[in-house]
Every structure is written in structure tokens, then in C-alpha cells.
Design a protein around this motif. Structure first.
Motif, short mmCIF file in Angstrom:
data_model
loop_
_atom_site.label_atom_id
_atom_site.label_comp_id
_atom_site.label_asym_id
_atom_site.label_seq_id
_atom_site.Cartn_x
_atom_site.Cartn_y
_atom_site.Cartn_z
N VAL A 59 5.58 -3.72 18.34
CA VAL A 59 6.76 -3.17 17.67
C VAL A 59 7.91 -4.17 17.83
O VAL A 59 8.21 -4.61 18.94
N CYS A 60 8.52 -4.54 16.72
CA CYS A 60 9.67 -5.45 16.72
C CYS A 60 10.88 -4.75 16.12
O CYS A 60 10.74 -4.05 15.11
N LYS A 61 12.02 -4.92 16.74
CA LYS A 61 13.27 -4.40 16.20
C LYS A 61 14.21 -5.58 15.96
O LYS A 61 14.54 -6.31 16.89
N ILE A 62 14.61 -5.76 14.70
CA ILE A 62 15.45 -6.89 14.32
C ILE A 62 16.80 -6.36 13.88
O ILE A 62 16.89 -5.55 12.95
N ASN A 63 17.85 -6.80 14.53
CA ASN A 63 19.20 -6.35 14.17
C ASN A 63 19.52 -6.75 12.74
O ASN A 63 19.20 -7.85 12.28
N THR A 64 20.17 -5.84 12.02
CA THR A 64 20.60 -6.11 10.66
C THR A 64 22.12 -6.29 10.63
O THR A 64 22.82 -5.87 11.54
N GLN A 65 22.60 -6.91 9.57
CA GLN A 65 24.02 -7.19 9.41
C GLN A 65 24.50 -6.68 8.07
O GLN A 65 23.70 -6.38 7.17
N GLU A 66 25.81 -6.61 7.93
CA GLU A 66 26.38 -6.20 6.65
C GLU A 66 26.18 -7.32 5.64
O GLU A 66 26.46 -8.49 5.94
N PRO A 67 25.67 -7.03 4.47
CA PRO A 67 25.41 -8.09 3.49
C PRO A 67 26.69 -8.75 2.99
O PRO A 67 27.74 -8.11 2.90
N GLU A 68 26.60 -10.04 2.68
CA GLU A 68 27.72 -10.78 2.13
C GLU A 68 27.62 -10.82 0.61
O GLU A 68 26.56 -10.56 0.03
N GLN A 72 0.84 -1.20 0.00
CA GLN A 72 0.00 0.00 0.00
C GLN A 72 0.87 1.25 0.00
O GLN A 72 0.48 2.30 -0.52
N GLU A 73 2.08 1.13 0.59
CA GLU A 73 3.06 2.22 0.54
C GLU A 73 4.43 1.58 0.38
O GLU A 73 4.74 0.58 1.04
N PHE A 74 5.25 2.15 -0.49
CA PHE A 74 6.61 1.63 -0.65
C PHE A 74 7.49 2.79 -1.10
O PHE A 74 7.31 3.35 -2.18
N ALA A 75 8.44 3.17 -0.24
CA ALA A 75 9.31 4.31 -0.54
C ALA A 75 10.75 3.95 -0.22
O ALA A 75 11.05 3.46 0.86
N VAL A 76 11.64 4.23 -1.18
CA VAL A 76 13.07 3.98 -1.02
C VAL A 76 13.79 5.29 -1.33
O VAL A 76 13.56 5.90 -2.38
N GLN A 77 14.68 5.71 -0.44
CA GLN A 77 15.33 7.01 -0.59
C GLN A 77 16.68 6.93 -1.30
O GLN A 77 17.27 7.97 -1.59
N GLU A 78 17.18 5.74 -1.55
CA GLU A 78 18.43 5.56 -2.29
C GLU A 78 18.19 4.62 -3.46
O GLU A 78 17.14 3.96 -3.53
N GLN A 79 19.17 4.56 -4.37
CA GLN A 79 18.99 3.70 -5.53
C GLN A 79 18.78 2.25 -5.13
O GLN A 79 17.91 1.56 -5.65
N THR A 80 19.58 1.79 -4.16
CA THR A 80 19.42 0.44 -3.61
C THR A 80 19.70 0.48 -2.12
O THR A 80 20.70 1.04 -1.68
N VAL A 81 18.80 -0.10 -1.35
CA VAL A 81 18.99 -0.24 0.09
C VAL A 81 19.19 -1.73 0.37
O VAL A 81 18.34 -2.56 0.02
N THR A 82 20.32 -2.08 0.97
CA THR A 82 20.69 -3.48 1.15
C THR A 82 21.04 -3.76 2.60
O THR A 82 21.74 -2.98 3.24
N PHE A 83 20.58 -4.89 3.11
CA PHE A 83 20.95 -5.33 4.45
C PHE A 83 20.71 -6.83 4.57
O PHE A 83 19.94 -7.43 3.81
N ARG A 84 21.42 -7.45 5.52
CA ARG A 84 21.28 -8.87 5.80
C ARG A 84 20.51 -9.02 7.10
O ARG A 84 20.67 -8.22 8.03
N TYR A 111 22.41 1.72 7.42
CA TYR A 111 23.48 0.86 7.90
C TYR A 111 23.67 0.98 9.41
O TYR A 111 23.75 2.07 9.96
N GLY A 112 23.67 -0.18 10.08
CA GLY A 112 23.86 -0.21 11.52
C GLY A 112 22.58 -0.12 12.33
O GLY A 112 22.61 -0.36 13.55
#
Length: 305
Positions: free
Chosen positions: A130-139, A70-82, A114-115
Motif C-alpha cells: 500500500v502506497c500513499k502519495i501526498n497530493t497538491q492543489e493543481p496549478e 478493469q474498473e474506473f469510477a468517478v463520482q464528480e464531473q472532474t476530479v483534479t489533483f497535482r 482535496y487534501g
């Protein structure tokens, strides 16, 4: 709805924000690629891609187009996370895997960059979690480079046909052999299990085949242990596109229609197996036709000895 408002503590802009009226649309697709604990997420203006790999031999991608949200917004060309996919699925189903008639779990997903953690705001029946899930640097991930110009053979099949194959072929086999050819047998699936060899043939004129584009005869073998995870997506799908390139790399692209009739895709890439010798697969003696539910398909069993 509470989730339509900007999440609290959002003075900094989020690189990714997405909202769904029914979180089950997302969780069902993610379960289709959940054969490893961790996944890499890629968000672009076109939507979200979630990639899972195992042993650099098999890769699964779930594509959720931006139009599904219903809503989808990305502020950079690609947003990546693991992210830990098991934890993400647990959070998405925190209210349970099934809802009462007329109810659903609304989702708002936010990622600051990032972070930072991936934040999930889930609401059902007026209760917000509300859930907060830690993200990691993508491989680094494998690039199968499966562009259309490199595809040698392609068949589009109703998923019913492939589900039948997985149900009736011998899954005690170490490998599944796939033959695609412009001539007979056209499209053949074979296994080599404890009871002997089983072969399932599809004519190019089968009612189950919607498109048949084979340029040359190819026979490749794939470890069944690598193909089995794709059956999760197969169970949800209505059509499957089966493609191979010149090296025998396999692409299984599943078309999945959700409860609202929207189309999403899950794609599996699998490397051919080069370590299986002919002696391990060879079986002799006569072929016996034991079932033929569709006059354009047939199964044979070859008994050893």
C-alpha cells in the motif's frame, strides 16, 4: 484477487477508483511524459489525463481511456489533483520494472478528494503493498486550444519515419525546422548543427505517410530541447499525427498500443521559437544526398562555407 475488494478504511466514498490487472500499462505511458517531477491529473468518466508542463513552452498529455481499466469510477464531473510524478512511478514499479513470465502487478488506485493522498494498492504473487502519495492543489495550465477547426496542416505518419528523422538529423542543432506544404517539399525536417544543415524530405506519396492534409505552406522552428522529451512517447508509438495551427503551434499526437492491443494516446504541444535569426541558421554551398533508404525520402547535408 485481493485488490477486487473495497480498500480498508473506506467508510467515506472515493471520488476516484480505478483498477488495472497490469500496472505496467500505466507506468509505461507515464514514463512517456516524465520530463518534469510534477504532473496534474484529471479524471472524468472518459478516463484519466496526466499533464506535464515545462516553462510554459511545452506540454505533454497522457490519455488513458476508461476502457483500459478493469474498473474506473468517478463520482464528480472532474476530479483534479497535482502529484509528484517521479514518486508515482517509483510506487508503480515497486515490484520491479519487469515481471516473470505469466505474472504482473495488479493495481487499485483510490482518491478521496482535496487534501487526501492518492492511495495505491499493488499486488504481485500474493504480496500486497500500500502506497500513499501526498497530493497538491493543481496549478493553472496552458490551454493550447488545438481544436480541429484551427488546424492548418496535418500529417499522419508511421512512427518509424519520425524515429528515423531523430536518429539521422543533427541533434547538435539548437532548433528543428519543420516545413509543411501542399507543394514540394511537402514535409521537410531540417537541423542546423555543427557540421552544417541537414534536411529530411518526405513526399506526400511516401509509404510512411498515411494521411496528408496541408492547406498552406508553413515553416516553423522549435527548440530541440523541447522536442526531445517527446521521443519517449515516439519510441512506444506506432503512428504519430503532426499538426500545426495558424500561429505555428505544434501538436504531436502519438498512438500507442499496449501489450494487450489496447490503444492509448500521448500528445505533446510545443510553442514555435521566434528568437532564432536567419544568420544563425544560414549555411551555403552545395547539397549532398547521402542516404535514401526509402525512394520517397531523402536527406541532404549543406556544408558551411
Amino acid at each position: 484477487m485481493p485488490l477486487s475488494a473495497q480498500p480498508p478504511g473506506s467508510a467515506e466514498p472515493y471520488l476516484l477508483t480505478a483498477s488495472l490487472d497490469n500496472a505496467r500499462h500505466l507506468s509505461s505511458l507515464l514514463r512517456a511524459v516524465h520530463f518534469q517531477d510534477h504532473a496534474t491529473c484529471f479524471a472524468t468518466v472518459n478516463g484519466l489525463r496526466v499533464t506535464v508542463e515545462d516553462a510554459k513552452c511545452v506540454q505533454a498529455n497522457a490519455f488513458i481511456q476508461a476502457e483500459i481499466f478493469q474498473e474506473f469510477a468517478v463520482q464528480e464531473q472532474t476530479v483534479t489533483f497535482r502529484i509528484n510524478l517521479s514518486v508515482l512511478l517509483d510506487c508503480l514499479t515497486i515490484f520491479g520494472t519487469s515481471s516473470l513470465p505469466g505474472t504482473s502487478t495488479a493495481l487499485r488506485m483510490c482518491y478521496r478528494g482535496y487534501g487526501y493522498p492518492l492511495m495505491l494498492f499493488l499486488e504481485e504473487g500474493g504480496v500486497v503493498t500500500v502506497c500513499k502519495i501526498n497530493t497538491q492543489e493543481p496549478e493553472d495550465l496552458l490551454d493550447f486550444d488545438f481544436c480541429s477547426t484551427k488546424v492548418v496542416n496535418k500529417i499522419i505518419l508511421q512512427s518509424e519515419g519520425l524515429r528515423k528523422a531523430f536518429a539521422e538529423l543533427d541533434m547538435t542543432s539548437e532548433v528543428m525546422q519543420i516545413t509543411m506544404s501542399p507543394d514540394k517539399p511537402y514535409f521537410r525536417l531540417s537541423t542546423f548543427g555543427n557540421a552544417g544543415s541537414a534536411h529530411l524530405d518526405y513526399s506526400k506519396d511516401s509509404d510512411l505517410i498515411e494521411a496528408f492534409h496541408c492547406n498552406q505552406t508553413q515553416t516553423n522552428r522549435y527548440k530541440i530541447s523541447l522536442l526531445k522529451p517527446s521521443t519517449k512517447a515516439l519510441a512506444l508509438s506506432c503512428k504519430v499525427s503532426i499538426r500545426t495551427d495558424a500561429q505555428g503551434f505544434l501538436s504531436l499526437q502519438y498512438m500507442i498500443r499496449n501489450e494487450d492491443g489496447q490503444i492509448c494516446f500521448v500528445e505533446y504541444y510545443c510553442c514555435p521559437d521566434e528568437n532564432i535569426t536567419e544568420e544563425m541558421l544560414r549555411s551555403s554551398c552545395v547539397s549532398l544526398v547521402f542516404t535514401c533508404r526509402d525512394p520517397t525520402t531523402a536527406i541532404w547535408i549543406c556544408e558551411d562555407g
